[in-house]
Design a protein around this motif. Structure first.
Motif, PDB file in Angstrom:
ATOM      1  N   ILE A   1       0.821  -1.213   0.000  1.00 26.89           N
ATOM      2  CA  ILE A   1       0.000   0.000   0.000  1.00 26.89           C
ATOM      3  C   ILE A   1       0.854   1.262   0.000  1.00 26.89           C
ATOM      4  O   ILE A   1       0.548   2.234  -0.684  1.00 26.89           O
ATOM      5  CB  ILE A   1      -0.952  -0.008   1.226  1.00 26.89           C
ATOM      6  N   THR A   2       1.932   1.273   0.816  1.00 27.26           N
ATOM      7  CA  THR A   2       2.688   2.514   0.976  1.00 27.26           C
ATOM      8  C   THR A   2       3.845   2.649  -0.011  1.00 27.26           C
ATOM      9  O   THR A   2       4.328   3.751  -0.228  1.00 27.26           O
ATOM     10  CB  THR A   2       3.282   2.621   2.396  1.00 27.26           C
ATOM     11  N   GLY A   3       4.312   1.528  -0.543  1.00 25.19           N
ATOM     12  CA  GLY A   3       5.469   1.591  -1.440  1.00 25.19           C
ATOM     13  C   GLY A   3       6.779   1.819  -0.719  1.00 25.19           C
ATOM     14  O   GLY A   3       7.796   2.114  -1.346  1.00 25.19           O
TER      15      GLY A   3
ATOM     16  N   GLU B   1      13.410   5.042   6.851  1.00 29.84           N
ATOM     17  CA  GLU B   1      11.974   4.818   6.652  1.00 29.84           C
ATOM     18  C   GLU B   1      11.420   4.000   7.801  1.00 29.84           C
ATOM     19  O   GLU B   1      12.051   3.042   8.255  1.00 29.84           O
ATOM     20  CB  GLU B   1      11.721   4.041   5.355  1.00 29.84           C
ATOM     21  N   VAL B   2      10.226   4.379   8.256  1.00 32.94           N
ATOM     22  CA  VAL B   2       9.517   3.591   9.254  1.00 32.94           C
ATOM     23  C   VAL B   2       8.164   3.231   8.677  1.00 32.94           C
ATOM     24  O   VAL B   2       7.452   4.104   8.180  1.00 32.94           O
ATOM     25  CB  VAL B   2       9.298   4.390  10.563  1.00 32.94           C
ATOM     26  N   LEU B   3       7.821   1.966   8.737  1.00 35.40           N
ATOM     27  CA  LEU B   3       6.495   1.514   8.320  1.00 35.40           C
ATOM     28  C   LEU B   3       5.789   1.003   9.567  1.00 35.40           C
ATOM     29  O   LEU B   3       6.295   0.107  10.242  1.00 35.40           O
ATOM     30  CB  LEU B   3       6.623   0.402   7.270  1.00 35.40           C
TER      31      LEU B   3
ATOM     32  N   LYS C   1      11.148   9.282   7.096  1.00 38.65           N
ATOM     33  CA  LYS C   1       9.738   9.348   6.723  1.00 38.65           C
ATOM     34  C   LYS C   1       8.965   8.199   7.354  1.00 38.65           C
ATOM     35  O   LYS C   1       9.494   7.087   7.471  1.00 38.65           O
ATOM     36  CB  LYS C   1       9.651   9.241   5.196  1.00 38.65           C
ATOM     37  N   VAL C   2       7.729   8.488   7.743  1.00 40.65           N
ATOM     38  CA  VAL C   2       6.878   7.458   8.332  1.00 40.65           C
ATOM     39  C   VAL C   2       5.818   7.045   7.328  1.00 40.65           C
ATOM     40  O   VAL C   2       5.172   7.883   6.719  1.00 40.65           O
ATOM     41  CB  VAL C   2       6.197   7.967   9.619  1.00 40.65           C
ATOM     42  N   PHE C   3       5.639   5.750   7.172  1.00 42.75           N
ATOM     43  CA  PHE C   3       4.587   5.212   6.317  1.00 42.75           C
ATOM     44  C   PHE C   3       3.567   4.501   7.196  1.00 42.75           C
ATOM     45  O   PHE C   3       3.932   3.731   8.074  1.00 42.75           O
ATOM     46  CB  PHE C   3       5.162   4.196   5.322  1.00 42.75           C
ATOM     47  N   ALA C   4       2.303   4.774   6.928  1.00 50.15           N
ATOM     48  CA  ALA C   4       1.250   4.085   7.675  1.00 50.15           C
ATOM     49  C   ALA C   4       0.069   3.872   6.740  1.00 50.15           C
ATOM     50  O   ALA C   4      -0.045   4.540   5.714  1.00 50.15           O
ATOM     51  CB  ALA C   4       0.832   4.902   8.889  1.00 50.15           C
ATOM     52  N   THR C   5      -0.790   2.929   7.092  1.00 49.75           N
ATOM     53  CA  THR C   5      -1.977   2.687   6.255  1.00 49.75           C
ATOM     54  C   THR C   5      -3.223   3.020   7.054  1.00 49.75           C
ATOM     55  O   THR C   5      -3.144   3.271   8.258  1.00 49.75           O
ATOM     56  CB  THR C   5      -2.041   1.216   5.808  1.00 49.75           C
TER      57      THR C   5
ATOM     58  N   GLU D   1      -7.362   2.143   8.348  1.00 54.23           N
ATOM     59  CA  GLU D   1      -7.907   1.009   9.098  1.00 54.23           C
ATOM     60  C   GLU D   1      -8.247  -0.193   8.213  1.00 54.23           C
ATOM     61  O   GLU D   1      -8.294  -1.313   8.691  1.00 54.23           O
ATOM     62  CB  GLU D   1      -9.120   1.441   9.936  1.00 54.23           C
ATOM     63  N   ARG D   2      -8.416   0.039   6.916  1.00 56.56           N
ATOM     64  CA  ARG D   2      -8.708  -1.099   6.031  1.00 56.56           C
ATOM     65  C   ARG D   2      -7.578  -2.115   6.071  1.00 56.56           C
ATOM     66  O   ARG D   2      -7.784  -3.319   5.884  1.00 56.56           O
ATOM     67  CB  ARG D   2      -8.868  -0.625   4.581  1.00 56.56           C
ATOM     68  N   PHE D   3      -6.346  -1.593   6.255  1.00 58.05           N
ATOM     69  CA  PHE D   3      -5.176  -2.469   6.142  1.00 58.05           C
ATOM     70  C   PHE D   3      -4.401  -2.626   7.435  1.00 58.05           C
ATOM     71  O   PHE D   3      -3.674  -3.602   7.585  1.00 58.05           O
ATOM     72  CB  PHE D   3      -4.234  -1.945   5.046  1.00 58.05           C
ATOM     73  N   CYS D   4      -4.470  -1.660   8.352  1.00 55.49           N
ATOM     74  CA  CYS D   4      -3.665  -1.857   9.555  1.00 55.49           C
ATOM     75  C   CYS D   4      -4.391  -2.756  10.549  1.00 55.49           C
ATOM     76  O   CYS D   4      -3.760  -3.565  11.225  1.00 55.49           O
ATOM     77  CB  CYS D   4      -3.155  -0.575  10.189  1.00 55.49           C
ATOM     78  N   ILE D   5      -5.711  -2.670  10.582  1.00 52.11           N
ATOM     79  CA  ILE D   5      -6.459  -3.622  11.402  1.00 52.11           C
ATOM     80  C   ILE D   5      -6.462  -4.958  10.656  1.00 52.11           C
ATOM     81  O   ILE D   5      -6.501  -4.981   9.422  1.00 52.11           O
ATOM     82  CB  ILE D   5      -7.896  -3.109  11.638  1.00 52.11           C
ATOM     83  N   ASP D   6      -6.434  -6.064  11.421  1.00 51.22           N
ATOM     84  CA  ASP D   6      -6.412  -7.397  10.809  1.00 51.22           C
ATOM     85  C   ASP D   6      -7.417  -7.515   9.671  1.00 51.22           C
ATOM     86  O   ASP D   6      -8.567  -7.102   9.799  1.00 51.22           O
ATOM     87  CB  ASP D   6      -6.753  -8.457  11.867  1.00 51.22           C
ATOM     88  N   ASN D   7      -6.990  -8.092   8.559  1.00 51.25           N
ATOM     89  CA  ASN D   7      -7.865  -8.180   7.397  1.00 51.25           C
ATOM     90  C   ASN D   7      -7.480  -9.380   6.545  1.00 51.25           C
ATOM     91  O   ASN D   7      -6.405  -9.950   6.707  1.00 51.25           O
ATOM     92  CB  ASN D   7      -7.746  -6.883   6.578  1.00 51.25           C
TER      93      ASN D   7
END
Lengths: 342, 91
Positions: free
Chosen positions: A127-129, A263-265, A290-294, A296-302
């Motif tokens: 998602i974040t690349g 980079e931090v994911l 740089k911080v990468f985050a997603t 709730e569609r992707f950071c919460i279990d799915n």
């Protein structure tokens, strides 16, 4: 090729369908469906394995049907069926794996058992690349600082006792916050109204962190502090977040310094927390990072993350033979051979 | 060390719509091995369209536990088949 992904290691049940169009380089990735149903116990309670497993069994078939309808996919379109092998809660994991196995045998498809943590990482990367980040994986069940090296996701540091999300969730019970949509979310909202910082135990041990001490402290002292009027529930939420998140930022920074990464994911349910993202961003900016985050569609279990990690493994020729599709509560992130990366 | 004698026994015979589905059910269920085989064992087999589960445990309580959890998984397999079996749709 198209992968079906089934996830149910904790109280979130997720079904995902992902397509990798192999005619482009790199393959074009399309999310065909990503749906989830969450088991919420009443306020003041946590989710127990038996009830969680029952929830998953009650909802999974409907979710699979909905996902296939949304993605306009029939069984013959599916190339591989991916499911969470572990880590997580035994009963819930096995309930979901049972469905994966049954579908695979009926439809004559291969199975891929996926490590839940690797699922989070791979979806975050997709998602974040982010190229080669230090990964902070934080959820109700896991807290790890991870970096990729030579075909493995190496655990640089982790929580020694309980996960940060577990600490937050259990404190939410003390305050009787609702579990809907998630206890951590409700702590985050309440914390925004906090103004007074309570001095709490701060426990970082080298690359590792420990949360049982701060949890015990705040569980024990909260009733008296609230009754005295000195601190509000919002102040306590605020103080707890500031403390535990600072611990995570410290260890993440240490890992960045060790490997020279900028980079931090952040992945995992606690990664949705905006305050954590903000604190991490402050640290990263100081290091020109740089911080990468997603979201709730992707950071919460799915389920889609399981499909993604599964299809990547499948593309390297990896499958899980039926007799090996058992589930396990303990499954270290570095046990997975990451064949799909250099 | 002597192992506990597995006195308590129960056999379940569950009819599935076809031998193919009975075999699939057996294969799916048999992946999950006994957690404590010294006190609780489950043997899975088929006969035509019948799924056969043979339980042997040292205590009644263990028998109830393993039968209950097995039936939960059988129910999951059977409902999955009812919802998603494609072979029966082929002309």
């Amino acid at each position: 090729m198209i992968a079906l992904g089934l996830e149910g290691s904790a109280n979130k049940l997720g079904v995902g369908l992902i397509r990798h169009d192999m005619t482009t380089t790199p393959p074009t990735v399309t999310i065909l469906a990503n749906i989830r149903h969450t088991y919420h116990p009443p306020p003041g309670e946590g989710f127990l394995p038996k009830d969680t497993a029952q929830h998953h069994r009650s909802h999974i078939l409907q979710l699979v049907k909905e996902a296939m309808a949304e993605g306009q996919i029939t069984p013959k379109d599916i190339s591989v069926i991916c499911f969470t092998k572990g880590p997580g809660m035994g009963g819930p994991l096995t309930s979901v794996a049972t469905v994966a196995r049954t579908l695979a045998l009926m439809w004559n498809k291969e199975l891929v058992g996926v490590n839940h943590c690797v699922g989070h990482i791979e979806m975050g990367r997709q998602i974040t690349g982010a190229e080669n980040p230090v990964v902070l994986y934080v959820s109700g069940g896991n807290t790890q600082v991870i970096a990729y090296a030579e075909k493995r996701y190496r655990i640089f540091g982790e929580a020694l006792d309980i996960a940060v999300g577990n600490c937050l969730d259990r404190f939410a019970r003390v305050l009787n916050l609702p579990n809907d949509p998630a206890p951590g979310y409700n702590i985050e909202q309440l914390a925004k109204k906090g103004t007074k910082l309570l001095d709490l135990p701060y426990t970082v041990k080298g690359m590792d962190v420990s949360f049982s001490g701060v949890l015990t402290y705040i569980e024990t002292n909260a009733p008296a502090l609230l009754a005295s009027g000195e601190y509000t529930a919002a102040d306590l939420c605020f103080s707890l977040q500031e403390t535990v998140f600072a611990m995570l930022v410290e260890t993440t920074e240490r890992a960045m310094a060790h490997i020279g990464s900028r980079e931090v994911l952040i992945v995992g349910g606690v990664g949705c927390n905006k305050r954590l993202q903000e604190m991490m961003d402050q640290m990263a900016s100081q290091r020109d990072g740089k911080v990468f985050a997603t979201d709730e569609r992707f950071c919460i279990d799915n389920g889609i993350m399981i499909a993604q990690a599964g299809i990547l493994a499948y593309q390297t020729g990896y499958t899980t033979p039926l007799e090996k599709t058992w589930c396990t509560q303990r499954f270290r992130t570095d046990e997975v051979f990451v064949a799909w990366r250099e | 060390m002597a192992t506990a004698a597995l006195h308590e026994r129960l056999t379940l015979q569950i009819p599935l719509p076809s031998p193919r589905l009975a075999k699939i059910a057996a294969d799916v269920l048999d992946v999950d091995k006994d957690l404590k085989p010294e006190v609780s064992r489950r043997l899975i087999s088929t006969q035509d369209n019948m799924l056969i589960l043979d339980f042997q445990t040292s205590t009644l309580k263990l028998l109830r536990t393993v039968v209950n959890s097995s039936l939960e998984m059988v129910q999951m397999v059977v409902s999955t088949m009812a919802s998603f079996d494609t072979e029966s749709e082929e002309p």
